[in-house]
Design a protein around this motif. Structure first.
Motif, PDB file in Angstrom:
ATOM      1  N   ASN A 120       0.861  -1.187   0.000  1.00 13.79           N
ATOM      2  CA  ASN A 120       0.000   0.000   0.000  1.00 13.79           C
ATOM      3  C   ASN A 120       0.895   1.234   0.000  1.00 13.79           C
ATOM      4  N   PHE A 121       0.617   2.160  -0.886  1.00 18.53           N
ATOM      5  CA  PHE A 121       1.438   3.362  -0.996  1.00 18.53           C
ATOM      6  C   PHE A 121       0.668   4.583  -0.506  1.00 18.53           C
ATOM      7  N   HIS A 122       1.364   5.407   0.260  1.00 15.74           N
ATOM      8  CA  HIS A 122       0.799   6.681   0.713  1.00 15.74           C
ATOM      9  C   HIS A 122       1.782   7.763   0.249  1.00 15.74           C
ATOM     10  N   ILE A 123       1.394   8.508  -0.773  1.00 15.79           N
ATOM     11  CA  ILE A 123       2.284   9.484  -1.387  1.00 15.79           C
ATOM     12  C   ILE A 123       1.800  10.882  -1.035  1.00 15.79           C
ATOM     13  N   ARG A 124       2.665  11.623  -0.371  1.00 15.57           N
ATOM     14  CA  ARG A 124       2.319  12.965   0.088  1.00 15.57           C
ATOM     15  C   ARG A 124       3.016  14.008  -0.787  1.00 15.57           C
ATOM     16  N   TYR A 125       2.241  15.023  -1.178  1.00 18.74           N
ATOM     17  CA  TYR A 125       2.778  16.122  -1.970  1.00 18.74           C
ATOM     18  C   TYR A 125       2.956  17.347  -1.067  1.00 18.74           C
ATOM     19  N   GLY A 126       4.053  18.058  -1.260  1.00 19.43           N
ATOM     20  CA  GLY A 126       4.284  19.270  -0.479  1.00 19.43           C
ATOM     21  C   GLY A 126       5.508  19.984  -0.990  1.00 19.43           C
ATOM     22  N   ASN A 127       5.741  21.198  -0.507  1.00 19.59           N
ATOM     23  CA  ASN A 127       6.966  21.872  -0.915  1.00 19.59           C
ATOM     24  C   ASN A 127       8.143  21.280  -0.150  1.00 19.59           C
ATOM     25  N   THR A 128       9.340  21.674  -0.537  1.00 14.90           N
ATOM     26  CA  THR A 128      10.546  21.059   0.014  1.00 14.90           C
ATOM     27  C   THR A 128      10.612  21.155   1.530  1.00 14.90           C
ATOM     28  N   GLN A 129      10.367  22.346   2.091  1.00 17.09           N
ATOM     29  CA  GLN A 129      10.481  22.523   3.535  1.00 17.09           C
ATOM     30  C   GLN A 129       9.438  21.713   4.300  1.00 17.09           C
ATOM     31  N   THR A 130       8.236  21.602   3.752  1.00 11.38           N
ATOM     32  CA  THR A 130       7.190  20.802   4.387  1.00 11.38           C
ATOM     33  C   THR A 130       7.594  19.334   4.441  1.00 11.38           C
ATOM     34  N   LEU A 131       8.133  18.817   3.339  1.00 13.75           N
ATOM     35  CA  LEU A 131       8.527  17.406   3.290  1.00 13.75           C
ATOM     36  C   LEU A 131       9.713  17.118   4.200  1.00 13.75           C
ATOM     37  N   LEU A 132      10.655  18.037   4.284  1.00  7.06           N
ATOM     38  CA  LEU A 132      11.783  17.840   5.195  1.00  7.06           C
ATOM     39  C   LEU A 132      11.307  17.801   6.646  1.00  7.06           C
ATOM     40  N   SER A 133      10.331  18.645   6.968  1.00  8.18           N
ATOM     41  CA  SER A 133       9.761  18.644   8.313  1.00  8.18           C
ATOM     42  C   SER A 133       9.050  17.318   8.594  1.00  8.18           C
ATOM     43  N   GLU A 134       8.289  16.814   7.622  1.00  8.12           N
ATOM     44  CA  GLU A 134       7.577  15.547   7.797  1.00  8.12           C
ATOM     45  C   GLU A 134       8.549  14.388   7.906  1.00  8.12           C
ATOM     46  N   LEU A 135       9.682  14.481   7.224  1.00  5.55           N
ATOM     47  CA  LEU A 135      10.696  13.435   7.322  1.00  5.55           C
ATOM     48  C   LEU A 135      11.308  13.420   8.719  1.00  5.55           C
ATOM     49  N   ARG A 136      11.628  14.604   9.244  1.00  5.47           N
ATOM     50  CA  ARG A 136      12.198  14.684  10.594  1.00  5.47           C
ATOM     51  C   ARG A 136      11.224  14.181  11.646  1.00  5.47           C
ATOM     52  N   GLU A 137       9.924  14.412  11.413  1.00  2.78           N
ATOM     53  CA  GLU A 137       8.901  14.013  12.382  1.00  2.78           C
ATOM     54  C   GLU A 137       8.472  12.555  12.219  1.00  2.78           C
ATOM     55  N   GLY A 138       8.990  11.870  11.207  1.00 10.20           N
ATOM     56  CA  GLY A 138       8.651  10.469  11.007  1.00 10.20           C
ATOM     57  C   GLY A 138       7.326  10.235  10.319  1.00 10.20           C
ATOM     58  N   ILE A 139       6.751  11.272   9.730  1.00  7.93           N
ATOM     59  CA  ILE A 139       5.473  11.123   9.024  1.00  7.93           C
ATOM     60  C   ILE A 139       5.676  10.380   7.712  1.00  7.93           C
ATOM     61  N   ILE A 140       6.816  10.627   7.059  1.00  8.09           N
ATOM     62  CA  ILE A 140       7.145   9.933   5.823  1.00  8.09           C
ATOM     63  C   ILE A 140       8.457   9.181   5.993  1.00  8.09           C
ATOM     64  N   ASP A 141       8.663   8.156   5.155  1.00  8.46           N
ATOM     65  CA  ASP A 141       9.861   7.322   5.248  1.00  8.46           C
ATOM     66  C   ASP A 141      11.036   7.935   4.485  1.00  8.46           C
TER      67      ASP A 141
END
Length: 296
Positions: A120-141
């Protein structure tokens, strides 16, 4: 599983305030101080500096914060893996920026999805800073981003390199001959929002020429790349975009590249994940598979 004192440390890092951390954790402030003191004794180094404006991480504290955030994120990933295993399914959550997700990665992503029918894939779209924040928070792999960022916290791989160009409607009429970047400042600029990698590249390129976005007389800020391209086709201004985002419009003749003698920019799309992750080998394999456009 993280020690409860490590969780206290991460909570203090979020607010840089012992009192706020204590309130968030439903502890007393002396208890929070004891947890931090314990960690400082274990690692043999101070973790915070106390300044007039509040707390500041020491170099040792920054190392520990980065390591514990990665451990926390891996722990969440393990929980998701275990939950998925109960129904015999795998799950993968990752992020892509607008340009990459809508134009650059689709062919490879299609092959990747078809090659993993059990996932199952969960693909999130966002700008660069948003995705880096989500990566640090463990929201995305992991994520594929554009623009500039501090790479010391991430394992990075160059996904591909793209040309970044000035573009306008084919029928656009300039008020004067256009040869240099500064000749465009009288035009209406269509630009992405703050935090966008596409915008960050333009901002840095302009700064190298002692210019800024505010040198343009009129600005239209949008959070959607499709909207920018549509407005360009309707001759509402000029913009600076990755060539991949306007390939079809350039081929059809609706848009044209603005020739500039002092503007030639190539930039990387970067595949990245948190440094030190237990799943680094897996992310490396995913990167290789996406690059090949098929299974590894």
């Amino acid at each position: 599983m993280l020690d409860f004192r490590m969780k206290t440390f991460l909570t203090v890092c979020e607010s840089m305030n012992f009192t706020h951390a204590a309130e968030s954790l439903h502890l007393t402030q002396p208890a929070v101080s004891q947890h931090i003191k314990y960690l400082e004794e274990i690692y043999g180094a101070p973790l915070f500096l106390r300044e007039k404006r509040g707390l500041k991480l020491t170099p040792a504290g920054e190392i520990l914060r980065q390591a514990l955030e990665t451990m926390r994120n891996d722990e969440e990933h393990i929980k998701k893996r275990i939950k998925s295993s109960l129904v015999n399914q795998k799950s993968l959550t990752f992020g892509v920026t607008m340009t990459i997700g809508e134009y650059a990665v689709i062919p490879a992503l299609a092959e990747f999805i078809k090659s993993h029918p059990e996932t199952n894939f969960h693909i999130r779209y966002g700008n660069t800073q948003t995705l880096l924040s989500e990566l640090r928070e463990g929201i995305i792999d992991f994520a594929i981003v554009e623009g500039y960022f501090t790479s010391e916290h991430y394992e990075t791989r160059n996904y591909q390199t793209e040309e970044y160009i000035a573009v306008c409607a084919a029928r656009h009429q300039f008020q004067k001959p256009i040869r240099m970047l500064k000749d465009l400042t009288g035009e209406r600029l269509l630009i992405r929002e703050q935090g966008s990698g596409t915008r960050a590249i333009l901002t840095k390129t302009l700064a190298l020429k002692n210019m800024s976005i505010h040198d343009f007389q009129r600005i239209v800020e949008l959070e959607n790349i499709h909207a920018i391209v549509s407005l360009l086709c309707r001759d509402c201004g000029i913009s600076f975009l990755y060539k991949a985002a306007v390939t079809e419009e350039l081929k059809s003749g609706r848009l044209v590249q603005i020739p500039l003698v002092d503007f030639m920019v190539m930039h990387d799309f970067t595949f990245l994940w948190n440094k030190g992750s237990l799943f680094s080998d897996e992310y490396e394999h995913i990167f290789q598979e996406l690059q090949k456009g098929g299974p590894f």
